[in-house]
Enzyme design. Structure first.
Site, PDB file in Angstrom:
ATOM      1  N   SER A  24      38.581  31.169  39.573  1.00  0.00           N
ATOM      2  CA  SER A  24      37.699  31.775  38.568  1.00  0.00           C
ATOM      3  C   SER A  24      38.167  33.162  38.148  1.00  0.00           C
ATOM      4  O   SER A  24      37.839  33.618  37.046  1.00  0.00           O
ATOM      5  CB  SER A  24      36.254  31.848  39.093  1.00  0.00           C
ATOM      6  OG  SER A  24      36.183  32.643  40.267  1.00  0.00           O
ATOM      7  N   ILE A  27      44.275  36.145  41.099  1.00  0.00           N
ATOM      8  CA  ILE A  27      45.506  35.404  41.348  1.00  0.00           C
ATOM      9  C   ILE A  27      45.326  33.927  41.031  1.00  0.00           C
ATOM     10  O   ILE A  27      46.204  33.300  40.438  1.00  0.00           O
ATOM     11  CB  ILE A  27      45.948  35.587  42.814  1.00  0.00           C
ATOM     12  CG1 ILE A  27      46.373  37.033  43.075  1.00  0.00           C
ATOM     13  CG2 ILE A  27      47.089  34.643  43.165  1.00  0.00           C
ATOM     14  CD1 ILE A  27      46.621  37.354  44.534  1.00  0.00           C
ATOM     15  N   GLY A  28      44.195  33.356  41.422  1.00  0.00           N
ATOM     16  CA  GLY A  28      43.970  31.937  41.182  1.00  0.00           C
ATOM     17  C   GLY A  28      43.947  31.594  39.710  1.00  0.00           C
ATOM     18  O   GLY A  28      44.553  30.603  39.276  1.00  0.00           O
ATOM     19  N   TYR A 159      38.811  40.182  58.456  1.00  0.00           N
ATOM     20  CA  TYR A 159      39.693  39.663  57.406  1.00  0.00           C
ATOM     21  C   TYR A 159      41.104  39.446  57.940  1.00  0.00           C
ATOM     22  O   TYR A 159      41.709  38.382  57.741  1.00  0.00           O
ATOM     23  CB  TYR A 159      39.698  40.627  56.220  1.00  0.00           C
ATOM     24  CG  TYR A 159      40.614  40.204  55.100  1.00  0.00           C
ATOM     25  CD1 TYR A 159      40.263  39.167  54.247  1.00  0.00           C
ATOM     26  CD2 TYR A 159      41.833  40.847  54.887  1.00  0.00           C
ATOM     27  CE1 TYR A 159      41.104  38.769  53.219  1.00  0.00           C
ATOM     28  CE2 TYR A 159      42.678  40.458  53.865  1.00  0.00           C
ATOM     29  CZ  TYR A 159      42.309  39.419  53.034  1.00  0.00           C
ATOM     30  OH  TYR A 159      43.150  39.028  52.022  1.00  0.00           O
TER      31      TYR A 159
END
Length: 286
Positions: A24, A27-28, A159
């Site tokens: 959305s 990077i994607g 993370y």
């Protein structure tokens, strides 16, 4: 459960198919458009397809199309539904993830577990479901990790733990998958100018709530603002990912910039850990 949306399916059926998670934004999104422009049939997935507008507009502007499907990587039923009906898959790009800033004393184990669910177990759910198809096509898995999967960073405990886990898992899986014809690689960005950083869940009054860690957190946030002021673009990372999809023999570790290579290199040659502790310790010094 995931639902399917056939928004843009005009790519030729003969094209190789890649499924990309977390498309959305950032990077994607850039990778989905870049792969479609490179001739791939792109299945672009996201948890909420109502947020597909930016991706579809970018694809249209680039003169190409993508197919959008709903996918919550933390929900096995959603993963199954997303992959349902696919008779071919040539590549998987695990990109979905969530940032998180915090330190152990001031957060719950449940919060840490939630970070692991998205950034580690989500990768496993999708990869496991995709492997039978990838074995059939002798395809490949590219997983976007982070230089935070190589070097543990202050206030990124959960993370980095998740990204370390992904790195170890994929590094271990790679030679096994290779015996079945599947190539496995990881993509390690450094600082990237995207909405990812805005989604780390840090409240506005974080410094007031940080208690004894307030000076260290203030120093860390100041250093981080400087790092991301010089961040590379999502498009730079997307171009490298597309290269990784098409290279005959991609390296296992794909670092996305000179800065990322230098940073990760500090760990890979630091046998006793002292160099990394000196480096990251300076980030939280008042």
């Amino acid at each position: 459960m995931g639902t399917e949306s056939t928004m843009g399916t005009e790519n030729a059926e003969s094209a190789k198919t890649v499924l990309i998670t977390g498309t959305s934004t950032g990077i994607g999104l850039a990778t989905a458009v870049a792969a479609a422009r490179a001739g791939w049939r792109v299945i672009a997935t996201m948890r909420d397809t109502a947020k597909a507008g930016a991706l579809l507009a970018a694809a249209e502007q680039a003169g190409t199309t993508v197919e959008v499907r709903a996918l919550d990587v933390t929900d096995p039923a959603s993963v199954t539904a997303c992959l349902a009906g696919l008779d071919r898959l040539d590549a998987l790009v695990n990109n979905a993830g969530a940032g998180h800033v915090g330190t152990l004393e001031q957060e719950s184990v449940e919060e840490v577990r939630a970070v692991m669910e998205v950034n580690f177990f989500g990768v496993l759910h999708v990869t496991k479901a995709a492997l039978p198809l990838l074995r059939a096509s002798r395809g490949r898995v590219l997983t976007v990790t982070s230089v935070g999967g190589v070097i543990g960073q202050p206030f990124n405990e959960a993370y980095c733990a998740a990204k370390f886990a992904v790195e170890g898992f994929m590094e271990s899986l790679a030679p096994v998958a290779a015996t079945a014809g599947v190539t496995v690689a990881v993509v390690e960005p450094g600082a990237v100018a995207s909405e990812f950083v805005a989604n780390v869940g840090l409240p506005d009054d974080a410094l007031q709530q940080a208690g004894p860690y307030a000076p260290a957190l203030a120093a860390y946030l100041e250093r981080t603002r400087g790092a991301f002021a010089n961040a590379q673009s999502p498009q730079d990372v997307a171009d490298l990912i597309v290269d990784g999809l098409t290279a005959e023999h991609p390296a296992f570790r794909l670092l996305t910039s000179e800065a990322a290579r230098a940073f990760a290199g500090a760990k890979l040659k630091d046998l006793d850990g002292s160099a990394v502790q000196t480096l990251t310790g300076a980030w939280v010094a008042g």
